[in-house]
Design a protein around this motif. Structure first.
Motif, PDB file in Angstrom:
ATOM      1  N   ALA B  51      -1.184 -10.712  -1.252  1.00  0.00           N
ATOM      2  CA  ALA B  51      -1.305 -10.192   0.112  1.00  0.00           C
ATOM      3  C   ALA B  51      -1.810  -8.756   0.128  1.00  0.00           C
ATOM      4  O   ALA B  51      -2.339  -8.291   1.136  1.00  0.00           O
ATOM      5  CB  ALA B  51       0.038 -10.281   0.828  1.00  0.00           C
ATOM      6  N   ASP B  52      -1.659  -8.052  -1.007  1.00  0.00           N
ATOM      7  CA  ASP B  52      -2.120  -6.664  -1.064  1.00  0.00           C
ATOM      8  C   ASP B  52      -2.204  -6.220  -2.527  1.00  0.00           C
ATOM      9  O   ASP B  52      -1.488  -6.751  -3.375  1.00  0.00           O
ATOM     10  CB  ASP B  52      -1.132  -5.758  -0.300  1.00  0.00           C
ATOM     11  CG  ASP B  52      -1.763  -4.419   0.084  1.00  0.00           C
ATOM     12  OD1 ASP B  52      -2.962  -4.214  -0.192  1.00  0.00           O
ATOM     13  OD2 ASP B  52      -1.042  -3.568   0.641  1.00  0.00           O
ATOM     14  N   ILE B  53      -3.084  -5.265  -2.781  1.00  0.00           N
ATOM     15  CA  ILE B  53      -3.230  -4.756  -4.154  1.00  0.00           C
ATOM     16  C   ILE B  53      -3.324  -3.236  -4.117  1.00  0.00           C
ATOM     17  O   ILE B  53      -3.994  -2.670  -3.244  1.00  0.00           O
ATOM     18  CB  ILE B  53      -4.518  -5.309  -4.821  1.00  0.00           C
ATOM     19  CG1 ILE B  53      -4.462  -6.838  -4.933  1.00  0.00           C
ATOM     20  CG2 ILE B  53      -4.713  -4.697  -6.204  1.00  0.00           C
ATOM     21  CD1 ILE B  53      -5.750  -7.457  -5.468  1.00  0.00           C
ATOM     22  N   TRP B  54      -2.633  -2.578  -5.046  1.00  0.00           N
ATOM     23  CA  TRP B  54      -2.810  -1.144  -5.250  1.00  0.00           C
ATOM     24  C   TRP B  54      -3.325  -0.927  -6.665  1.00  0.00           C
ATOM     25  O   TRP B  54      -2.852  -1.576  -7.598  1.00  0.00           O
ATOM     26  CB  TRP B  54      -1.461  -0.392  -5.175  1.00  0.00           C
ATOM     27  CG  TRP B  54      -0.841  -0.316  -3.832  1.00  0.00           C
ATOM     28  CD1 TRP B  54      -1.363  -0.700  -2.636  1.00  0.00           C
ATOM     29  CD2 TRP B  54       0.486   0.201  -3.551  1.00  0.00           C
ATOM     30  NE1 TRP B  54      -0.458  -0.462  -1.633  1.00  0.00           N
ATOM     31  CE2 TRP B  54       0.675   0.090  -2.168  1.00  0.00           C
ATOM     32  CE3 TRP B  54       1.502   0.746  -4.343  1.00  0.00           C
ATOM     33  CZ2 TRP B  54       1.861   0.498  -1.550  1.00  0.00           C
ATOM     34  CZ3 TRP B  54       2.676   1.146  -3.736  1.00  0.00           C
ATOM     35  CH2 TRP B  54       2.852   1.025  -2.341  1.00  0.00           C
ATOM     36  N   VAL B  55      -4.257  -0.006  -6.824  1.00  0.00           N
ATOM     37  CA  VAL B  55      -4.573   0.458  -8.174  1.00  0.00           C
ATOM     38  C   VAL B  55      -4.282   1.952  -8.234  1.00  0.00           C
ATOM     39  O   VAL B  55      -4.563   2.683  -7.286  1.00  0.00           O
ATOM     40  CB  VAL B  55      -6.042   0.189  -8.583  1.00  0.00           C
ATOM     41  CG1 VAL B  55      -6.306  -1.293  -8.729  1.00  0.00           C
ATOM     42  CG2 VAL B  55      -7.021   0.798  -7.602  1.00  0.00           C
TER      43      VAL B  55
END
Lengths: 273, 119, 320
Positions: B51-55
């Motif tokens: 549903a969401d991605i952070w890098v």
């Protein structure tokens, strides 16, 4: 919903069966051959993380080809595998741009593949595919409109991926920009073949399956011009220099690809693999 | 950040659904954060919903040293912070013929309305 | 660059003692933790070889990706080879973090591969000339890989154990992918059946060699004692090979396939398989990059590395 192929009502397409066949073959063959070219890159991409990401796109694209071949199964009564593997060169309807080799060499011997060409070809193509899917979603042939809705969902990632590469390599300047500009010129030479709808265009449009080539191309330009302007890229005029794939004209590149992709299938087309 | 070269380290976090917490996935190499973001999903979450991605660039993460990790230790004498320290209330409430509002009970209240079928 | 692990750390008995105690207590060692030089070097060697073997291992199967005989097989094998690259990614990240104190990164790993300093697994030096080989690699080579990898799921080095957990979960798909190809061939035409038997005959020695020599006396070197000492793995090479036989020989026979070693049997007294040893001198040659396809596959990797150098150069700079 999930199995549209079984629900095809032949009367849906009775007005222009040829136009519908032609359109489905174009869509299926385009995705099939480009996914094949993508599969040749596997293991050879600029870095490992990209190898993994690119392969997902090739799989999605081959999956879309499969959906279109399955729509044809119901219409022409030949199974999807045979449609993909056994049709001769002159019956193939993909745009020539998509059949071109990834670069010099063979995927197993000295593959000096051209990443710039791959980025530009894929980015230009997937944007055209997006424009087509948007038109098909509103089209009159319901099974195809339903397939287009599904295919469209996976294009957001494809566009994001290729746009990122396209933008970064052009902005990098130097050798990268020179290579990218050369690739844009090479892709433009045959880009018209992607928009081309073949000899049945008039019927396709009249039957309400899809919009005209001209309209598709204008929408593509509307999407791409702001991006190209920002990157200070002047788009060369589009052409169909290598011929019209929609009319069954193809190059040796496709001939070689077909003999590779059907090598095992051909050992025994009636066997279960 | 370019002078550090092509292979820069990014940590990848993602959540499975809108209501799920962010979870650490793995690290990858990429030349910049846009490219890292484009690589993240297919490298680590090919077979699961996202549903969401952070890098996050690894050098931006303040990690604990081995010595600092020793500050994480604490004595097990803090039952006044937990329900465990108040378990005797159950018996008390029983005396007043009332049920205990324990964790199970309280967490079940949720945000739903009591009388859905009002008309 | 090249910052040395201080020699004072290595001789610090207190640290070493605490490290051993942590391993024995089942604690996981993390990348930033103190570790003895021998442990770090063993891990670097093991994990970078494991990682690069996944990358090189994609190549023999990759030959069959464009050629797979149906749309579904084309998709399945693409996903499988993609996973191999993905496993390489996970493992190389683990190895790269271990190499950091030596100032090394992925570029050095690739250079070590090309120079021959970094070896890749013996099975990936072999030829895969038929579609049967694509099935066999998925079925038996991956089967062997699952046995050796699950053996290290509880490795004392946390990042490796976590990478293996992800990898083994995907290997379940690989095993079934391989079985599916093999099953179709086994239940197919006589030519298709002959194709698998032919592949088994071709791969038999390579499969026996998969787990490495049973002890150092065979080839002169063996790292298995150190890896067991540090809690990286638990079973010996020979134990793993026996596990492989026990799991896979009955399956091969049940499909009507013949074992290429007709002297092979299960000795019920010793509770182990008795089999003819492969030629271990050949094994030594293979892993020195003198196998049938060693040079070709290294060449492929090297060409792709060189051809794309401009891409990495371009994005090494800051772009706005």
């Amino acid at each position: 919903m999930t199995n549209t192929t079984n629900e095809i009502n032949p009367s849906d397409s009775k007005n222009s069966p040829n136009a519908l066949h032609e359109l489905l073959f174009q869509l299926a063959d385009d995705d099939f051959i480009l996914a094949y070219r993508g599969s040749e890159w596997l293991g050879l991409a600029p870095f490992i993380e990209e190898d993994v990401a690119f392969s997902s796109i090739s799989q999605d694209t081959m999956g879309h080809a499969t959906m279109f071949y399955q729509l044809l199964e119901g219409v022409v009564a030949i199974n999807a595998n045979d449609l993909a593997h056994s049709r001769p060169l002159t019956e193939r309807r993909n745009a020539i741009l998509l059949e071109k080799v990834n670069g010099p060499g063979h995927y197993l011997v000295e593959p000096r593949y051209d990443w710039a060409f791959t980025v530009v070809r894929n980015y230009f193509y997937v944007t055209a595919k997006k424009v087509k899917m948007d038109a098909l979603k509103k089209g009159s042939y319901k099974p195809l409109a339903e397939a287009a809705v599904k295919v469209n969902l996976e294009l957001y990632y494809h566009i994001l991926h290729w746009k990122t590469w396209f933008t970064q390599l052009l902005k990098a300047g130097g050798e990268a920009r020179t290579r990218m500009i050369a690739a844009i010129e090479k892709v433009a030479e045959d880009m018209d073949g992607v928009f081309n709808l073949g000899l049945c265009e008039k019927e396709m449009v009249e039957s309400g399956f899809i919009e005209s080539e001209h309209s598709l191309k204008q929408q593509w330009l509307r999407l791409m011009n702001p991006i190209l302007d920002e990157l200070k890229v002047t788009l060369p005029p589009f052409a169909m220099k290598s011929g019209n794939g929609r009319a069954g004209e193809h190059t040796k590149d496709l001939e070689d690809a077909l003999s590779t992709l059907k090598e095992v299938y051909e050992l025994d087309p009636s066997a279960i693999w | 950040m370019g002078s550090e070269g092509f292979y820069q380290e990014f940590e990848v976090f993602s959540k499975r659904s809108d209501t799920a917490p962010m979870q650490y996935q793995f690290s990858l190499l990429a030349p910049n954060e846009e490219m890292a973001l484009v690589m993240a999903q297919e490298n680590f979450m090919r077979r699961e919903p996202v549903a969401d991605i952070w890098v996050v660039k690894r050098s931006n993460i303040r990690k604990m040293t081995r010595e600092e990790k020793e500050s994480l230790y604490r004595l097990d004498n803090k039952d006044y912070r937990n329900t465990k320290g108040y378990g005797y209330l159950k018996k008390k409430w029983r005396h007043y013929e009332q049920g205990m509002l324990d964790e199970k009970e309280i967490m079940s209240w949720g945000g739903k309305r009591n009388h859905d079928q009002h008309d | 660059m090249n910052e040395k692990v201080s020699s004072q750390q290595i001789t610090d008995d207190g640290q070493y003692q605490r490290f051993i105690e942590r391993i024995q207590a089942g604690e996981k060692i993390e990348a930033d933790d103190w570790m003895p030089e021998e442990y770090r070097k063993t891990l670097i060697k093991l994990i970078s070889m494991h990682g690069i073997s996944e990358i090189m291992g994609a190549l023999p199967e990759k030959e069959w990706v464009p050629k797979a005989p149906t749309l579904r097989r084309k998709l399945g094998i693409m996903a499988k080879v993609q996973d191999e690259m993905g496993h390489g990614q996970l493992l190389l990240r683990v190895a790269e973090d271990l190499m950091k104190p030596y100032g090394k990164n992925r570029e050095n790993i690739m250079e070590d591969l090309f120079s021959g300093d970094l070896k890749f697994h013996n099975v990936f030096h072999m030829e895969a000339p038929t579609w049967g080989d694509a099935g066999l690699i998925g079925w038996l080579v991956d089967g062997a890989a699952i046995i050796s990898q699950t053996n290290m799921l509880d490795a004392s080095y946390g990042p490796y154990a976590r990478a293996l957990k992800r990898i083994c979960a995907e290997e379940v798909f690989h095993a079934q992918h391989g079985e599916s190809i093999i099953m179709a061939l086994a239940e197919g035409t006589p030519e298709q059946r002959a194709m698998i038997q032919d592949s088994i005959n071709r791969w038999w020695d390579a499969l026996l060699m998969f787990f490495g020599p049973s002890d150092a006396s065979t080839t002169g070197t063996s790292k298995q004692d150190i890896t067991i000492k540090y809690g990286i793995r638990t079973k010996t090479n020979e134990e793993l090979r026996q596990d492989f036989f026990t799991k896979y020989i009955p399956r091969m026979l049940s499909l009507g396939l013949k074992l290429p070693d007709d002297t092979m049997y299960f000795d019920t007294d010793q509770q182990k398989w008795i089999y003819q040893q492969p030629d271990w001198s050949q094994f030594k040659e293979i892993i020195k990059n003198n196998g049938p396809k060693s040079k070709d596959r290294l060449r492929l990797r090297k060409i792709s590395y060189e051809t794309n150098e401009w891409v990495r150069d371009a994005l090494s700079k800051e772009i706005s």
